[in-house]
Design an enzyme around this catalytic site. Sequence first.
Site, short mmCIF file in Angstrom:
data_model
loop_
_atom_site.label_atom_id
_atom_site.label_comp_id
_atom_site.label_asym_id
_atom_site.label_seq_id
_atom_site.Cartn_x
_atom_site.Cartn_y
_atom_site.Cartn_z
CD GLU A 47 116.78 81.24 66.35
OE1 GLU A 47 115.56 81.45 66.17
OE2 GLU A 47 117.26 81.02 67.46
CG HIS A 48 117.04 81.99 60.43
ND1 HIS A 48 116.29 82.94 59.78
CD2 HIS A 48 117.78 82.65 61.36
CE1 HIS A 48 116.58 84.15 60.28
NE2 HIS A 48 117.46 83.98 61.25
CB ALA A 138 115.08 91.79 73.45
CG LEU A 140 113.63 88.05 74.25
CD1 LEU A 140 113.77 88.41 75.72
CD2 LEU A 140 114.36 86.75 73.95
CB SER A 141 108.35 86.21 70.42
OG SER A 141 107.46 85.91 69.38
CB SER A 143 104.94 90.77 67.19
OG SER A 143 105.77 89.68 66.82
CG ASP A 187 108.40 83.92 67.07
OD1 ASP A 187 109.28 83.09 67.35
OD2 ASP A 187 108.65 85.00 66.49
#
Length: 401
Positions: A47-48, A138, A140-141, A143, A187
Site C-alpha cells: 500500500e502507498h 469503500a 475498492l476502486s 473510479s 487500480d
Amino acid sequence: MPTSTYQLDIKIINMDLNALKSTFEKLYQKPAEAIFFSPGRVNLIGEHTDYNGGYVFPCALSYGTYLLVRKNTENVIRFASENMERKETVALDNISQPLSGDAWMNYPLGVMDQFSKKGIAVKEGLDLFYSGNIPNGAGLSSSASIELVTAVMLNDLFGGNLPMMEMVKLSQNAENQFVGVNCGIMDQFAVGMGKKDHALALKCDTLEWNAVPLKLDGYKIVISNTNKRRGLADSKYNERRAECEQALKELNKEGKFKTLSDIDFDTFNQIFERLSSEVLLRRVRHVITENQRVLDAMKALKNDNIREFGQLMNASHVSLRDDYEVTGPELDALAEEAWKADGVIGSRMTGAGFGGCTVSIVKENKTDDFIKQVGQGYEKRTGLKPLFYIADVGDGARRLM
C-alpha cells in the site's frame, strides 16, 4: 448466511442483468445493444508503494461496474447511472470538456478524451447506463472500474484494437489529466488485467508483472467496510505523495534513484541522516519495508505458506498505522478486532486509508463467527456498524453480451 445482525451485504453481490436491461429500455425507449463489465479490486498487500515505483499485489473482484450501451443517431452521449442521481447529455463536439462540479461522468469522458487523442474518435452518439455493485466509498476502486469498462466499450464499438495494457495506461491518464486525481497505476492495472483465482504481482515503475495463483483452499477473503466516510483520504494522499517526493529529493544527492523504491534497506541505513525530519524518515521506512513485504508475500504464496502471508498482512497494517499514518481509529479498530478472531490468518487496511475497508483472510468455516465477533467489537469501539463482503477473485474488464 450469518445469523447475527452483522450480515453480508448481499445486495452488492448479486446483479440481475435482466433488470438492468429493463431499466435501460425504460430510460432510452430502446433495448441495449451490448453489455460490458469491469471489476473492482482489492490490494492484498503493498500500500502507498505504487506512486513510489514499488511493488503491489492486488486482485480483481467478482463484483464491479456494468455498462449497457446503444448507439444513437443524435450526435450526443447520454449518461445515466443506477448509483448516481445526476444524468447528463453531452454533445460529441464537447466530450473533451470536463463537466463542472463533482461529476461522475468526468471519468468516462476522460477516457473518451484519451481515445480521441489516440486517433480513435467517438464518431456516433451513445446511450450509456452504468450500474455498479462495488460498495460506494469503500476504497475498492470504483473510479478505475468505470474508466476501464468505458475503455473496453469504446475499443469494442469503435475498432480501437488497443491491447488491455494500453487501455490501462490510457485510463490512468484520464484520471490524472482530465479528472485531476494524481493516482498511481495499480487500480487500473488490477481492474484491466485481473485473472480469476490469481493475484497480480506488479512493479509499478517498470510495469513488469506476473499472475500468482491464489491458493486459498479452506479460506476466504473477507472485506470489511468501516462505513466511515473517507473525508481525509484525498488531502492526506496528496500530502503523503508530496512528502515522498521531498524525501527522494533529500536522499538523492548523487542522482542515483528514480523512485524511493530504488533504495534498498542497507542503502537507506547509510543515508537516512540526510532526511530533514523524523516524519520523512518514517514515510520512507514504510515504502522500503512494504516493498520487501510484498516480495516476501509472493514467495509465501508460491510456497503454500498462507500463515506467513497473513503475518505479512498484519505487519503491513502496523507500518501503515505507525510509519505512514494513514489508517485512523476506524481502520485500526477493524484490523485489531480481526486479529483477535479465531480463524483469521491476517488482516490489514486496503486502499488510500482514513476509512474504507480492511481485507482479511479467514477460515471458510469461521466466516460467520468472524462477521459477528468483529462487527460487535467494532461497533462497540466506534459506534459505527460495519458491512462485510465475501470476495471472490475474478477476471478483468471485458464484454459480456
